[in-house]
Design an enzyme around this catalytic site. Structure first.
Site, PDB file in Angstrom:
ATOM      1  N   SER A  78       0.824  -1.200   0.000  1.00 57.28           N
ATOM      2  CA  SER A  78       0.000   0.000   0.000  1.00 57.28           C
ATOM      3  C   SER A  78       0.861   1.254   0.000  1.00 57.28           C
ATOM      4  O   SER A  78       1.462   1.557  -1.015  1.00 57.28           O
ATOM      5  CB  SER A  78      -1.045   0.038   1.109  1.00 57.28           C
ATOM      6  OG  SER A  78      -2.031   0.998   0.752  1.00 57.28           O
ATOM      7  N   HIS A  83       3.306  14.630   5.446  1.00 59.97           N
ATOM      8  CA  HIS A  83       3.119  16.047   5.123  1.00 59.97           C
ATOM      9  C   HIS A  83       3.651  16.805   6.342  1.00 59.97           C
ATOM     10  O   HIS A  83       3.306  16.458   7.476  1.00 59.97           O
ATOM     11  CB  HIS A  83       1.642  16.372   4.893  1.00 59.97           C
ATOM     12  CG  HIS A  83       1.019  15.496   3.860  1.00 59.97           C
ATOM     13  ND1 HIS A  83       1.195  15.682   2.514  1.00 59.97           N
ATOM     14  CD2 HIS A  83       0.272  14.379   3.983  1.00 59.97           C
ATOM     15  CE1 HIS A  83       0.557  14.741   1.850  1.00 59.97           C
ATOM     16  NE2 HIS A  83      -0.008  13.925   2.731  1.00 59.97           N
ATOM     17  N   CYS A  98      -0.872  -3.934   4.017  1.00 61.06           N
ATOM     18  CA  CYS A  98      -1.607  -5.187   4.064  1.00 61.06           C
ATOM     19  C   CYS A  98      -0.610  -6.346   4.087  1.00 61.06           C
ATOM     20  O   CYS A  98       0.594  -6.135   4.066  1.00 61.06           O
ATOM     21  CB  CYS A  98      -2.545  -5.300   2.863  1.00 61.06           C
ATOM     22  SG  CYS A  98      -1.700  -5.297   1.281  1.00 61.06           S
TER      23      CYS A  98
END
Length: 130
Positions: A78, A83, A98
């Protein structure tokens, strides 16, 4: 022992659509740690390795001298994103993995490097709705 074939639509267990999604709000971080694009990219790629995830691609962008960074590490399992707002000493990290990857290990490495004064973590288990 004979293994049964997976249905055509099923993926191997390593790519099962279940996993852990971790959101981390990290506060009280030294500003200089939040505006170095190359260092943050290295950190998140190392975090993916620590979690035993496979990095496919990464892209990071610095908004200018002394300003924040946004970046993503795309994983076979994934993603990890960050940020940053150096003017607030704040970083928001998003780690979803996952299969057998371990996002908690990625987060531990990120926290060790950034040394936040305060952390708020949200964990969610992701899976198809039956």
């Amino acid at each position: 022992m004979k293994r049964e074939a997976l249905p055509a639509h099923a993926a191997p267990a390593i790519h099962a659509p279940t996993g852990t999604h971790v959101l981390a709000d990290l506060s009280g971080i030294a500003a200089e740690k939040l505006c170095d694009c190359a260092a943050l990219e290295t950190l998140l790629r190392n975090a993916a390795d620590a979690a035993q995830a496979r990095v496919l691609f990464s892209h990071f962008h610095a908004f200018g001298e002394g300003q924040g960074v946004t970046g993503v590490v795309l994983l076979a399992e994934s993603h990890i994103t960050i940020h940053t707002w150096p003017e607030y000493g704040f970083a928001a990290a998003d780690i979803f993995m996952c299969g057998s990857a371990q996002p908690e290990l990625a987060l531990a490495l990120i926290e060790q490097a950034l040394r936040p004064g305060g952390t708020r973590i949200t964990r969610t288990q992701r899976a198809p709705v039956s």
